[in-house]
Design an enzyme around this catalytic site. Structure first.
Site, PDB file in Angstrom:
ATOM      1  CG  HIS A   1       0.473 -14.539   6.887  1.00 21.07           C
ATOM      2  ND1 HIS A   1       1.467 -14.843   7.785  1.00 21.07           N
ATOM      3  CD2 HIS A   1       0.791 -15.202   5.756  1.00 21.07           C
ATOM      4  CE1 HIS A   1       2.355 -15.630   7.213  1.00 21.07           C
ATOM      5  NE2 HIS A   1       1.969 -15.874   5.993  1.00 21.07           N
TER       6      HIS A   1
ATOM      7  NE  ARG B   1      17.196  17.177   2.844  1.00 23.09           N
ATOM      8  CZ  ARG B   1      16.181  16.529   3.410  1.00 23.09           C
ATOM      9  NH1 ARG B   1      15.117  17.191   3.809  1.00 23.09           N
ATOM     10  NH2 ARG B   1      16.229  15.221   3.572  1.00 23.09           N
TER      11      ARG B   1
ATOM     12  N   PRO C   1       0.796  -1.221   0.000  1.00 23.14           N
ATOM     13  CG  PRO C   1      -0.507  -1.447   1.855  1.00 23.14           C
ATOM     14  CD  PRO C   1       0.718  -1.962   1.216  1.00 23.14           C
ATOM     15  CD  GLU C   2       3.796   3.569  -3.541  1.00 23.57           C
ATOM     16  OE1 GLU C   2       3.746   4.770  -3.838  1.00 23.57           O
ATOM     17  OE2 GLU C   2       4.512   2.749  -4.134  1.00 23.57           O
TER      18      GLU C   2
ATOM     19  NE  ARG D   1       8.348  -8.115   3.580  1.00 23.74           N
ATOM     20  CZ  ARG D   1       9.089  -7.329   2.813  1.00 23.74           C
ATOM     21  NH1 ARG D   1       8.590  -6.837   1.700  1.00 23.74           N
ATOM     22  NH2 ARG D   1      10.308  -7.012   3.157  1.00 23.74           N
TER      23      ARG D   1
END
Length: 275
Positions: free
Chosen positions: A95, A156, A2-3, A113
């Site tokens: 899971h 940056r 998921p984003e 995971r």
DNA sequence: CGTTACCCCTGGAGGC
DNA sequence: TGCCTCCAGGGGTAAC
């Protein structure tokens, strides 16, 4: 995994079903995911009503209240998490780590995971939670525009692609959509953030927004009471332009797409179209 | 302060 | 068939 779009689509999928519903039972089958799940959480949740479901970055926030008090259930899907609404009595699959049981449906959390998170925040003021307080701006909000990102990147020197994935700056842009957005903006993922012009940031930010919104729209149209978040190639069946397409031809110029590793993550781009 | 390496965890793919 | 390595959509922490 998921984003932001997948998390948002999950949220939209839950909205017709959960708000207003009372939590009958909470079941946690593992002691911890990314964080330890407090043992007291089971009893704390019972009897609370889910009033609203919001999102901050990739965190889903369940506003849970009773007549006298309340708090927030914080849920993160990690790399492999998914949510599903199942009928009472639906058999468990591997899971399936947590259930929130309501009268008519059960919210089931699967995460092979176990990089996901389930946390409780007592009381209001959810934005003050330590995990949320450090988050950057929402990419779909008005403050996130080209001028803002240009200003934030002046000192940056890191390549722009890993910077886009830094949740302290802007939330929700993950590995897939960072590559995709940079491709659509014609900017090399390797370019130092402070060596990109204001004008190009004014192209990049709308490209990020458009990429995320298109994915939300695609996901939203394909999801019903099945709440979707797992899912193979990502991009919600929308074929990605560059992600996972190393060696395949660029859709614009036909040259083979490249992949490189940046900060431990794979990046995909077209060396001809992206400068 | 900014940047990078490593780690948490399981499973799938591909090489031998 | 097995075993090995590498890879996977996140993100916090520690070290440089």
């Amino acid at each position: 995994m998921p984003e932001l779009p997948e998390v948002e689509v999950s949220r939209l999928g839950l909205l017709p079903h959960l708000p207003g519903q009372r939590i009958v039972e909470a079941i946690f089958r593992v002691p911890k995911l990314r964080h330890v799940i407090p043992s007291a959480l089971v009893s704390r949740l019972i009897g609370l009503r889910v009033e609203a479901i919001s999102r901050r970055g990739k965190y889903l926030l369940f506003d849970c209240e009773s007549a006298r008090d309340g708090g927030w259930l914080i849920l993160h899907l990690g790399m492999s998490g998914s949510l599903r609404l199942v009928a009472p009595g639906t058999p468990l699959q591997k899971h399936d780590h947590a259930d929130l049981v309501f009268a008519r449906t059960t919210l089931r959390f699967r995460d092979p995971r176990r990089f996901g998170t389930l946390l409780w925040h007592e009381g209001g003021d959810i934005e003050r939670h330590p995990l949320l307080a450090v988050l950057g701006v929402e990419p779909l909000s008005a403050v996130f525009d080209g001028d803002w990102l240009y200003a934030k990147t002046r000192r940056r020197s890191t390549p722009i692609k890993p910077l886009l994935m830094d949740s302290h700056l802007v939330v929700g842009v993950g590995n897939i959509y960072a590559s995709e957005s940079l491709y659509h903006a014609g900017i090399s993922p390797l370019r130092a953030a402070n060596r990109i012009s204001r004008e190009r940031y004014r192209i990049l930010v709308p490209a990020i927004r458009a990429t995320l919104e298109a994915s939300i729209a695609a996901g939203g149209s394909s999801v019903r009471d099945y709440v979707h978040s797992d899912g193979g190639a990502g991009c919600f069946q929308l074929s990605c332009a560059v992600y996972d397409r190393a060696g395949e031809p660029c859709l614009n110029c036909g040259n083979p797409l490249r992949s490189v590793r940046q900060s431990g993550r794979s990046t995909f781009y077209c060396a001809h179209c992206q400068r």
